[in-house]
Scaffold this motif. Structure first.
Motif, short mmCIF file in Angstrom:
data_model
loop_
_atom_site.label_atom_id
_atom_site.label_comp_id
_atom_site.label_asym_id
_atom_site.label_seq_id
_atom_site.Cartn_x
_atom_site.Cartn_y
_atom_site.Cartn_z
N SER A 1 6.03 35.87 3.42
CA SER A 1 7.18 35.25 2.77
C SER A 1 8.00 34.40 3.74
O SER A 1 8.19 34.77 4.90
CB SER A 1 8.08 36.31 2.15
OG SER A 1 9.25 35.72 1.61
N ILE B 1 14.47 28.84 1.67
CA ILE B 1 13.23 28.99 2.43
C ILE B 1 13.45 28.44 3.84
O ILE B 1 14.15 27.45 4.03
CB ILE B 1 12.03 28.27 1.77
CG1 ILE B 1 12.33 26.77 1.58
CG2 ILE B 1 11.66 28.94 0.45
CD1 ILE B 1 11.12 25.93 1.20
N ILE C 1 11.08 33.32 2.47
CA ILE C 1 12.40 33.39 1.82
C ILE C 1 13.42 34.04 2.75
O ILE C 1 13.14 35.05 3.40
CB ILE C 1 12.31 34.16 0.49
CG1 ILE C 1 11.52 33.34 -0.55
CG2 ILE C 1 13.70 34.49 -0.05
CD1 ILE C 1 11.25 34.07 -1.84
N SER D 1 3.68 27.99 1.98
CA SER D 1 3.94 29.40 1.69
C SER D 1 4.80 29.64 0.45
O SER D 1 4.57 30.63 -0.27
CB SER D 1 4.61 30.07 2.90
OG SER D 1 3.71 30.17 3.97
N PRO D 2 5.78 28.79 0.12
CA PRO D 2 6.59 29.06 -1.09
C PRO D 2 5.77 29.08 -2.38
O PRO D 2 6.19 29.70 -3.36
CB PRO D 2 7.59 27.90 -1.11
CG PRO D 2 7.69 27.44 0.31
CD PRO D 2 6.31 27.62 0.86
N PRO E 1 1.98 33.11 -3.10
CA PRO E 1 2.64 34.42 -3.00
C PRO E 1 1.95 35.41 -2.07
O PRO E 1 2.61 36.34 -1.58
CB PRO E 1 2.62 34.94 -4.45
CG PRO E 1 2.46 33.71 -5.30
CD PRO E 1 1.65 32.75 -4.49
#
Length: 353
Positions: free
Chosen positions: A333, A178, A335, A325-326, A329
């Motif tokens: 994102s 992340i 990620i 944010s992690p 959902p």
């Protein structure tokens, strides 16, 4: 006198045996931006008011030694994940990671030793017509702060002749991880005193309310009818102490607002203005959100000239992804996968009116 339109570098000391440099970027109008390779910190920005009088509009500290205790993240580049993560817990591909809890029960701004606490490498100095830039880099090794991946950030910091401070970020990883980088400058367009009399207009129709530990509840709420409505120009202090649950939790403003634009598109975040000096600051970014913070916890923190800051001496417009944010959902994102590149561009443009 320093000649205009140039880059100057001086040694500023050492951290963990590594040399730290202080850069001064000067543009054609005489504005000067100072940047430390420790933490890629924006140390100062001297720029003129409507009468041509120069003042430093950034809060900061006097020396490298002072910045080694930078609890308020003054001017720092923060990451690998800026802002808060609930209880420091994330899950990636079914694997649970426990991160530092360095802000009450939560993770904040990279953990115990984020990017703000490392000496960046100098990649390049670039002086071209109308723009001076330095390119800095730092690699966070796999497992550092218990985050996966060797993550390399390259940050280009520029000062243009249009009086723009430009931040261009790019980052890569060799493992799924992340990322959420931001810069944490505190602005005071007067150069002194409190910022509650500044006006602000934000291109944000929604915000993310927080719980009592400053973690988003998951709701994306309209700003209409709340103290967070800056869709029209408004004095920052007008509703900062309003009888509202959210401003009470934040002791003022310390919230993420959603910028009105498509994800990843470069566009207007907002405009701040201070009438007595005529200084205005336009902010543009590719990021989806902005953490608007009004320096509610600055009081007593040591600033320049060894003078303690007062409460609300500076305000922050930190362009970034949303907090936590992690674990949410439905938020954009954060990620980053191997083979992908994280990129962000944020611009602070100073004008006089």
């Amino acid at each position: 006198m320093i000649e205009t339109n140039q880059i100057e570098k001086v040694s500023w000391g050492k951290v963990d045996g590594k040399e730290v440099y202080l850069y001064t970027l000067t543009n054609a109008s005489g504005s000067q931006l100072q940047v430390s390779t420790y933490g890629a910190i924006l140390v100062s920005f001297l720029t003129a008011d409507k009468n041509g009088t120069m003042a430093d509009v950034l809060l900061g500290k006097d020396s490298l030694e002072d910045y080694l205790k930078n609890d308020c993240y003054l001017g720092a580049t923060v990451g690998q994940f800026a802002n808060r993560i609930a209880k420091g817990k994330i899950t990636l591909d079914g694997v649970d990671y426990q991160l530092a809890t360095n802000n009450g029960p939560n993770f904040l701004h990279g953990g115990d030793k984020g990017f703000d606490s490392h000496v960046f490498d100098i990649v390049e100095e670039i002086s071209e017509e109308g723009i001076n830039s330095i390119v800095l880099s730092h690699t966070s090794p796999d497992g550092f702060e218990n985050l996966p991946g060797n993550v390399t950030l390259k940050l280009t910091i520029s000062l243009t002749d249009e009086n723009e401070v430009v931040l261009d970020y790019s980052a890569t990883t060799d493992k799924k991880t992340i990322v959420n980088f931001t810069s944490h400058p505190y602005f005071n367009l007067k150069g002194e005193g409190e910022i509650s009399d500044h006006t602000l207009q934000l291109n944000c129709n929604f915000y993310t309310p927080i719980d009592e530990t400053c973690i988003p509840t998951g709701e994306i709420a309209t700003v209409k009818g709340t103290p967070f409505d800056f869709t029209e120009e408004k004095v920052i202090g007008h509703e900062i102490d309003a009888d509202h649950e959210q401003t009470k939790i934040g002791i003022g403003y310390d919230h993420n607002l959603v910028i009105n634009k498509p994800l990843g598109e470069f566009g207007l975040l907002g405009v701040a203005y201070e009438a007595t000096t005529g200084r205005a600051m336009e902010v543009y970014t590719t990021e989806p959100g902005v953490q608007f913070y009004t320096g509610n916890w600055l009081e007593g923190d040591l600033g320049k000239n060894q003078t303690a800051h007062i409460k609300r001496q500076g305000f922050c417009l930190e362009a970034q992804h949303y907090p936590d944010s992690p674990n949410q959902p439905h938020f954009p994102s954060v990620i980053l996968n191997p083979g992908e590149e994280y990129s962000q561009k944020t611009v602070y443009k100073f004008v006089v009116k």
